[in-house]
Design a protein around this motif. Structure first.
Motif, mmCIF file in Angstrom:
data_model
loop_
_atom_site.group_PDB
_atom_site.id
_atom_site.type_symbol
_atom_site.label_atom_id
_atom_site.label_comp_id
_atom_site.label_asym_id
_atom_site.label_seq_id
_atom_site.Cartn_x
_atom_site.Cartn_y
_atom_site.Cartn_z
ATOM 1 N N GLU A 105 87.053 31.934 50.633
ATOM 2 C CA GLU A 105 85.892 31.659 51.249
ATOM 3 C C GLU A 105 84.893 30.242 50.960
ATOM 4 O O GLU A 105 84.543 30.018 50.008
ATOM 5 N N ARG A 106 84.502 29.795 52.314
ATOM 6 C CA ARG A 106 83.435 28.857 51.548
ATOM 7 C C ARG A 106 82.240 29.625 51.023
ATOM 8 O O ARG A 106 81.676 28.281 50.321
ATOM 9 N N ASN A 107 81.559 30.080 51.576
ATOM 10 C CA ASN A 107 80.487 30.607 51.033
ATOM 11 C C ASN A 107 80.477 31.575 49.824
ATOM 12 O O ASN A 107 81.175 31.369 49.214
ATOM 13 N N LYS A 108 79.031 31.249 49.961
ATOM 14 C CA LYS A 108 79.038 32.130 47.891
ATOM 15 C C LYS A 108 79.083 33.625 48.091
ATOM 16 O O LYS A 108 78.936 34.426 49.376
ATOM 17 N N PRO A 109 79.492 34.575 46.818
ATOM 18 C CA PRO A 109 79.896 36.354 46.774
ATOM 19 C C PRO A 109 78.697 36.737 47.656
ATOM 20 O O PRO A 109 77.531 36.085 47.090
ATOM 21 N N TYR A 110 78.948 37.720 48.676
ATOM 22 C CA TYR A 110 78.036 38.534 49.341
ATOM 23 C C TYR A 110 76.067 37.891 49.413
ATOM 24 O O TYR A 110 75.601 38.135 49.621
ATOM 25 N N ASP A 111 77.363 36.412 50.872
ATOM 26 C CA ASP A 111 76.250 36.052 50.420
ATOM 27 C C ASP A 111 76.594 34.493 52.071
ATOM 28 O O ASP A 111 76.532 33.516 52.090
ATOM 29 N N THR A 112 76.999 35.718 52.970
ATOM 30 C CA THR A 112 77.244 35.462 54.155
ATOM 31 C C THR A 112 75.678 35.949 55.226
ATOM 32 O O THR A 112 75.268 36.028 54.496
ATOM 33 N N PHE A 113 76.458 35.524 56.498
ATOM 34 C CA PHE A 113 75.469 34.819 57.178
ATOM 35 C C PHE A 113 75.417 35.529 58.854
ATOM 36 O O PHE A 113 76.855 35.172 59.044
ATOM 37 N N GLY A 114 74.233 35.189 59.258
ATOM 38 C CA GLY A 114 74.711 35.989 60.656
ATOM 39 C C GLY A 114 74.230 37.312 61.048
ATOM 40 O O GLY A 114 73.882 37.929 60.552
ATOM 41 N N TRP A 115 74.259 37.428 62.416
ATOM 42 C CA TRP A 115 73.646 38.866 62.772
ATOM 43 C C TRP A 115 73.710 39.435 63.322
ATOM 44 O O TRP A 115 75.158 39.861 62.721
#
Length: 776
Positions: free
Chosen positions: A32-42
């Motif tokens: 995954e490109r994002n950081k751990p437990y740092d996903t975005f979206g609604w």
């Protein structure tokens, strides 16, 4: 197996944990490109069926997701100063970040290796993998890399949308429509946790441009939306996730469909697409995450059934693709219908419809929710709407009396009132003798008139002997033909309360053929007559007779034949006339560019191609009684590249309306044997819908309409004014009476000779329903 999931969205994470559960020895990595437990979206929306599947496959995850869900039953519409609600819809929403965090934690607990802040450039970055899951989203690099194998069909849709959020909380899935000086905007609003609501704003491209939103930055766009929906927000602010790479801009939705879903790469690893990388579903029905999760479940199921070892991978992936393709296309079709509805609602429905009908149209936009399904969801709301619809038709129920279903409301056109909205479609029977409609036609049409339909059409009736399709087709060009139809009309009028219609036409290049059961469209073995059409043609290449191009003198002769047949139909006592301008017959051959290659004023542009059919129609309208209706049957889509398209059909309908037509009978095809129709239930109804709204003329829907539920859904949504039922009426002359009993409408009148059967049929149907409900 060694498995690598590229992309840590719902598909990759859920498949990873499912496979780890199947065999803890699998080496599974999610990148995954994002950081751990740092996903975005609604927020995202699930269905109950998806949750049921998840409970079977991993109860721990399902329980945790269920605990975080926000559930609501109601859909609320804010439109033209009104607020309308419908219940029983059963949605569940969850924040995307919360969902992914639950899946990430579950993966870690099972021993799935999660690799964050890593951009997976290629499947070949993992040469020792047995299986690579390409769940890298709608802009999938892996799909693009192997585009020649996966063969993606990507369609960019015209509407613009911006995905926002707000801290104002809503207790229903809310749709808010606001009109500006440049057009309509709509908001899709649903709560997904105890603090936040998704707030998607959407509009057509031309409206977006007219407001200068193409030049607006993120803050300006948010401020615009806050002003636009101020009455709804009541001071609440709209938010965007600035860190979300694509969520803060106005976007165009992209529909993705792939022909192939998997391959074997140069290192011998099998690569399979999953989630948005292989298919997308529009947010109008909120099914993108549902599709991704069910992809993961299906692939895990195939491994469970066929064996989860490297040597089984090709067989598993082939079975996975076959299993998911059908379900995905079904859901994508529903999502496409819903998406198109929102794309055109501003121009097609918002100004024309009252809030009550607009709400119904919106609820049934995907065609997955039908009239009777709405009754199961919210009986009170549907019955309120049926009363409103009946009132519009002039049959408002007294006090609390139940209203008739839409199909059993009357329709008045000029001086003719149909008792209901069911039409027995013109259906060729090939049983006339020298053009005379005889005893067979009396029995055939009389039975269907007794069967409850409001309008019964005879088959296409030829205006001349040389205008017949086959020697078995009826005509209206001799005195004995008029007398034969008068006998039928009198019988129907005397013994039933149905109306009788005659459709007149000329076969053109499709004439002089055998009756259907001896070889449909094949030329006669002998006794052929000469053929004429807009341009020389052979309907069946190498088989059919070749027609010659009509001269001006031919046109005058044929016009006079149509006028004479019109007068004969009136003399025979027909209540309704239809002019056949469809299916490649003579007048249709002028309209379609596939069959009209003329170089004079009767060819070329659509205006030129319409010139002669309009000449005929005006002459017919002048000869037909002013107090009786005329409909025109057209082919709204030729289903061949270069042929008539639905947009052309709108212009064709406008031209006939201006000439005095009362309704357009919206069929399609049969102009060219090269056609490739897209079949399905009610597959031609969208043509009737579009023509009705855009051309502003009443329409008749035809084609694969086989149940009362279909009819009521079409009529109640304002997609057509009448429904023509063909093959079901061949199988059952009393189709209308049977369908009334099936939906529990007992107020319909039966012929007195048949009334002793009415109560028994109604009771039998209710017993069948009770047995089905009890599982017997």
């Amino acid at each position: 197996m060694k498995i690598v999931c590229i992309g840590g969205g719902p598909a990759g994470l859920y498949f990873g944990l499912l496979m780890k559960k199947l065999d803890p020895a699998h080496d599974i990595t999610v990148v995954e490109r994002n950081k751990p437990y740092d996903t975005f979206g609604w927020g995202v929306v699930f269905s109950d069926a998806t949750m049921d599947n998840m409970r079977i496959w991993d109860p721990e995850t399902a329980d945790e997701i269920q605990a975080a869900f926000n559930h609501w039953d109601d859909i609320e519409l804010r439109f033209k100063g009104r607020t309308i609600r419908s219940g029983g819809h059963g949605f569940v929403g969850i924040g995307r970040k919360k969902l992914l965090n639950i899946l990430q934690a579950r993966c870690e607990s099972l021993g799935v290796n999660l690799v964050f802040e890593t951009e997976a450039e290629s499947d070949e970055s993992y040469p020792d993998a047995d299986l690579v899951i390409a769940s890298d989203g709608i802009f999938s690099r892996i799909r693009s890399k192997y585009e020649d194998v996966f063969k993606p069909d990507i369609v960019v849709r015209p509407n613009r949308y911006i995905w926002l959020g707000t801290n104002k909380l809503y207790d229903a899935f809310t749709f808010d429509f606001v009109k500006t000086e440049h057009g309509w905007f709509q908001a899709h609003i649903y709560k997904f946790d105890d603090q936040t609501t998704t707030f998607i704003v959407e509009c057509p491209e031309h409206v977006w441009l007219a407001h200068g939103l193409d030049k607006a930055d993120q803050e300006q766009s948010i401020a615009f939306c806050e002003r636009l929906f101020a009455d709804n927000l009541k001071g609440a602010r709209l938010m965007t996730n600035a860190r979300h790479l694509r969520g803060s801009a106005w976007l165009n939705f992209q529909r993705v469909v792939c022909e192939q879903w998997w391959l074997r790469n140069a290192h011998g690893a099998h690569v399979v697409l999953m989630g948005d990388a292989v298919h997308t579903a529009h947010f109008a029905i909120g099914s993108g995450t549902k599709l991704a999760v069910e992809d993961a479940i299906e692939l895990a199921r195939q491994f469970q059934q066929l064996g989860h070892s490297p040597d089984r991978i090709p067989e598993v992936l082939a079975a996975y693709q076959e299993a998911r393709r059908i379900e995905t296309l079904r859901l994508q079709n529903a999502a496409w219908n819903a998406m198109e509805w929102f794309e055109v609602c501003g121009e097609r429905y918002c100004d024309q419809f009252e809030p009550e009908q607009f709400m119904y149209s919106m609820l049934t936009r995907s065609q997955r929710i039908s009239h009777e399904n709405l009754r199961l969801r919210d009986k009170t709301s549907l019955e309120d709407y049926e009363r409103w619809f009946a009132d519009q038709a002039g049959v408002a129920p007294v006090n609390d009396q139940a209203a008739p279903p839409p199909m059993f409301t009357p329709l008045t056109v000029r001086g003719v009132t149909l008792k209901n909205r069911i039409v027995v479609s013109p259906m060729a029977q090939y049983s006339a003798q020298d053009g005379v409609a005889g005893d067979y036609h009396l029995a055939h049409l009389g039975a269907r008139a007794m069967g409850g339909a409001g309008l019964v059409f005879a088959e296409m009736t030829s205006v001349s002997a040389d205008g017949r399709i086959t020697p078995g087709c009826p005509g209206l060009y001799q005195p004995e033909h008029t007398e034969a139809f008068r006998r039928i009309a009198d019988w129907i009028h005397t013994r039933t309360d149905a109306k009788f219609g005659i459709q007149i036409g000329h076969a053109g290049a499709k004439g002089s053929t055998r009756v259907a059961w001896e070889g449909i469209d094949l030329p006669l073995a002998s006794g052929n007559w000469p053929l004429i059409s807009a341009s020389p043609q052979q309907y069946l290449e190498g088989l059919s007779q070749r027609s010659r191009e009509m001269t001006r003198a031919d046109m005058d002769d044929v016009t006079s034949q149509f006028v004479a047949s019109t007068r004969a139909a009136a003399e025979a006592g027909a209540d309704w006339l239809e002019l056949h301008c469809a299916h490649g017959y003579l007048l249709s051959s002028f309209i379609s560019p596939l069959t009209n290659q003329r170089g004079d004023e009767y060819g070329g542009s659509l205006e030129g191609r319409m010139r002669y059919p309009l000449e005929v129609f005006r002459a017919v309208r002048a000869a037909w009684p002013a107090d009786k209706p005329i409909s025109v049957r057209i082919s709204a889509h030729d289903w061949v590249q270069g042929g008539t398209l639905p947009a052309d059909a709108v212009e064709i309908a406008r031209a006939f309306k201006a000439a005095g037509a009362d309704l357009i009978d919206c069929s399609s095809g049969q102009v060219s044997k090269k056609e490739a129709p897209v079949y399905g239930r009610m597959f031609q109804t969208p043509f009737a819908d579009r023509i009705r709204q855009e051309a502003g003329i009443s329409t008749i829907a035809v084609g694969a309409i086989s149940e009362a539920d279909h009819v009521n859904s079409i009529l109640a949504a304002g997609r057509a004014d009448l429904c023509a039922i063909a093959r079901p009426h061949l199988a059952n002359p009393a189709w209308t009476l049977m369908e009334a009993a099936r939906i529990g409408y007992a107020q319909i009148n039966w012929p007195p000779q048949y009334r002793s059967a009415k109560a028994q049929m109604e009771a039998n149907i209710q017993r069948e329903k009770a047995a089905i409900a009890a599982g017997r």
